[in-house]
Design a protein around this motif. Structure first.
Motif, PDB file in Angstrom:
ATOM      1  N   THR A 239      -0.385  12.015 -16.430  1.00 34.74           N
ATOM      2  CA  THR A 239      -1.179  11.158 -15.552  1.00 34.74           C
ATOM      3  C   THR A 239      -2.048  12.027 -14.645  1.00 34.74           C
ATOM      4  O   THR A 239      -1.612  13.066 -14.158  1.00 34.74           O
ATOM      5  CB  THR A 239      -0.278  10.253 -14.704  1.00 34.74           C
ATOM      6  N   ASP A 241      -4.341  11.800 -11.216  1.00 37.17           N
ATOM      7  CA  ASP A 241      -4.728  11.036 -10.035  1.00 37.17           C
ATOM      8  C   ASP A 241      -6.257  11.026  -9.936  1.00 37.17           C
ATOM      9  O   ASP A 241      -6.880  12.071  -9.763  1.00 37.17           O
ATOM     10  CB  ASP A 241      -4.105  11.686  -8.792  1.00 37.17           C
ATOM     11  N   GLU A 242      -6.865   9.844 -10.060  1.00 34.28           N
ATOM     12  CA  GLU A 242      -8.328   9.757 -10.093  1.00 34.28           C
ATOM     13  C   GLU A 242      -8.956  10.271  -8.803  1.00 34.28           C
ATOM     14  O   GLU A 242      -9.991  10.948  -8.833  1.00 34.28           O
ATOM     15  CB  GLU A 242      -8.760   8.309 -10.345  1.00 34.28           C
ATOM     16  N   SER A 287      -4.216   7.803 -13.603  1.00 31.86           N
ATOM     17  CA  SER A 287      -3.226   6.996 -12.891  1.00 31.86           C
ATOM     18  C   SER A 287      -2.609   7.841 -11.782  1.00 31.86           C
ATOM     19  O   SER A 287      -2.202   8.982 -12.055  1.00 31.86           O
ATOM     20  CB  SER A 287      -2.140   6.503 -13.843  1.00 31.86           C
ATOM     21  N   PRO A 288      -2.565   7.309 -10.559  1.00 38.54           N
ATOM     22  CA  PRO A 288      -3.118   6.017 -10.144  1.00 38.54           C
ATOM     23  C   PRO A 288      -4.642   6.061 -10.071  1.00 38.54           C
ATOM     24  O   PRO A 288      -5.229   7.125  -9.891  1.00 38.54           O
ATOM     25  CB  PRO A 288      -2.496   5.816  -8.755  1.00 38.54           C
ATOM     26  N   ARG A 289      -5.237   4.878 -10.218  1.00 37.61           N
ATOM     27  CA  ARG A 289      -6.683   4.784 -10.119  1.00 37.61           C
ATOM     28  C   ARG A 289      -7.102   4.895  -8.658  1.00 37.61           C
ATOM     29  O   ARG A 289      -6.311   4.741  -7.744  1.00 37.61           O
ATOM     30  CB  ARG A 289      -7.184   3.462 -10.719  1.00 37.61           C
ATOM     31  N   PRO A 294       0.126   3.889  -5.429  1.00 30.56           N
ATOM     32  CA  PRO A 294       1.054   3.951  -6.575  1.00 30.56           C
ATOM     33  C   PRO A 294       1.990   2.753  -6.671  1.00 30.56           C
ATOM     34  O   PRO A 294       2.236   2.248  -7.770  1.00 30.56           O
ATOM     35  CB  PRO A 294       1.822   5.252  -6.317  1.00 30.56           C
ATOM     36  N   GLU A 297       0.037  -0.211  -8.080  1.00 32.18           N
ATOM     37  CA  GLU A 297      -0.213  -0.069  -9.501  1.00 32.18           C
ATOM     38  C   GLU A 297       1.058  -0.332 -10.302  1.00 32.18           C
ATOM     39  O   GLU A 297       1.029  -0.998 -11.346  1.00 32.18           O
ATOM     40  CB  GLU A 297      -0.739   1.339  -9.799  1.00 32.18           C
ATOM     41  N   TRP A 298       2.188   0.189  -9.801  1.00 29.75           N
ATOM     42  CA  TRP A 298       3.473  -0.016 -10.467  1.00 29.75           C
ATOM     43  C   TRP A 298       3.819  -1.506 -10.508  1.00 29.75           C
ATOM     44  O   TRP A 298       4.246  -2.027 -11.555  1.00 29.75           O
ATOM     45  CB  TRP A 298       4.562   0.766  -9.737  1.00 29.75           C
ATOM     46  N   ALA A 301       1.623  -3.501 -12.918  1.00 34.30           N
ATOM     47  CA  ALA A 301       1.990  -3.216 -14.307  1.00 34.30           C
ATOM     48  C   ALA A 301       3.293  -3.911 -14.675  1.00 34.30           C
ATOM     49  O   ALA A 301       3.436  -4.442 -15.786  1.00 34.30           O
ATOM     50  CB  ALA A 301       2.116  -1.710 -14.516  1.00 34.30           C
ATOM     51  N   ILE A 308       2.715   2.162 -18.466  1.00 32.56           N
ATOM     52  CA  ILE A 308       1.838   3.323 -18.592  1.00 32.56           C
ATOM     53  C   ILE A 308       1.743   3.773 -20.051  1.00 32.56           C
ATOM     54  O   ILE A 308       0.722   4.289 -20.497  1.00 32.56           O
ATOM     55  CB  ILE A 308       2.353   4.475 -17.689  1.00 32.56           C
ATOM     56  N   VAL A 311      -0.798   1.515 -21.669  1.00 32.01           N
ATOM     57  CA  VAL A 311      -2.132   1.929 -21.229  1.00 32.01           C
ATOM     58  C   VAL A 311      -2.592   3.133 -22.041  1.00 32.01           C
ATOM     59  O   VAL A 311      -3.730   3.188 -22.523  1.00 32.01           O
ATOM     60  CB  VAL A 311      -2.122   2.273 -19.725  1.00 32.01           C
TER      61      VAL A 311
END
Length: 335
Positions: A239, A241-242, A287-289, A294, A297-298, A301, A308, A311
């Protein structure tokens, strides 16, 4: 005064189906349906309590069986009445004072399938398993935490955090960690320890790529020792982190020296390709966007049932890696 366009009467079965679909669609919808009437509440409850986020300052209202509403600064002092409906639980608070409250919370949720927990609370989970095994008031066939397959570790962890769980057993005598098939580590900045060696049946693993100390000046993908060699692993998701990817262009500048312009999207796609060339089981996802916490997002989902892993598979199938990333870094990131 009667409404100009009265709502046509509908059979009870259709109304129940509408309520069910509304409650299933979103947590907010389930909450609204639960307030309509008693029989509508019975439809919404399993969706309303299926996913719970428990943080230092909860982002949801907790209602006790008595109807009393807890403030955002307080904690449930006893087992939740609807704990048996909880399938996904995020437990983030790490203060020692809430140890008993967290034990009660875990004991109240025997049907968990997906647990997000801070590493400091792993010994509490071990104590809960031991307490349940020794409590003779439970039925022998009680399947406490037998459904738990997915664990997310919110904070960095060390080997000693997992020691108490290594020997933990379920009520039927099986090893607890042998039941865990999916593991996600959210934070490995301080410690890069990954407990995969303790999870003999682990099939899916997700690690935060930017925390692993990868050096972009070398064409080497750094992973915790033994990950690639783990016999049962089918998917390894890295993952990214964006926010960190976009605000720290130095991650990629060293990999492309002398290039006048850099594209976050294209360099991300290069990273995806490099990982897959190393091993086809390696996936890379954002992820996370950006601007998404977090825990949020969790929770989203969990409620959608879109993990994930799903995704990662969908992103690879659609070749949509880096979707949403800009063509160039914002100028202020180079100051």
């Amino acid at each position: 005064m009667e409404p100009k366009y009265p709502f046509p009467p509908l059979p009870a079965e259709i109304i129940m189906q509408i309520f069910e679909e509304t409650a299933r669609a979103s947590h907010e919808g389930a909450h609204c349906i639960s307030l309509v009437c008693q029989w509508a509440r019975s439809i919404a409850l399993r969706y309303l309590f299926a996913t719970i986020v428990y943080r230092s300052k909860p982002f949801f209202s907790v209602t006790l069986p008595s109807g009393e509403r807890l403030s955002s600064q307080s904690r449930p002092s006893g087992p939740l009445k609807w704990g048996h409906l909880v399938h996904d639980l995020w437990v983030e608070s790490v203060d020692v004072a809430n140890r008993a409250a967290k034990e009660n919370l875990l004991l109240a949720c025997p049907n968990l399938e997906n647990l997000a927990i801070a590493s400091s609370s792993l010994p509490i989970l071990s104590n809960v398993l031991k307490s349940h095994a020794l409590d003779h008031t439970y039925r022998a066939e009680s399947a406490f935490l037998h459904r738990l397959r997915f664990i997310t570790v919110i904070t960095h962890s060390f080997r000693y955090d997992w020691d108490s769980l290594a020997a933990a057993r379920l009520r039927d005598g099986s090893r607890f960690l042998c039941n865990i098939t999916q593991l996600r580590m959210l934070n490995m900045k301080i410690s890069s320890f990954c407990p995969h060696i303790l999870l003999l049946n682990l099939t899916h693993l997700a690690l935060p790529f930017l925390d692993l100390g990868n050096n972009f000046e070398q064409d080497v993908l750094r992973l915790p020792s033994g990950i690639i060699e783990h016999p049962s692993l089918r998917m390894i998701v890295l993952t990214v982190d964006e926010e960190r990817w976009l605000t720290n262009p130095w991650y990629v500048i060293a990999h492309y020296p002398g290039r006048a312009t850099l594209s976050p999207r294209e360099t991300f796609r290069d990273l995806v390709q490099s990982a897959r060339q190393r091993d086809d089981r390696l996936y890379v996802v954002l992820s996370p966007r950006r601007r998404v916490a977090p825990w949020k997002e969790w929770a989203d989902a969990a409620r959608r049932g879109f993990t994930i892993w799903a995704v990662a598979e969908e992103t690879r199938a659609n070749d949509s890696h880096g979707a949403g990333l800009p063509d160039s870094f914002p100028k202020h990131t180079f100051r």
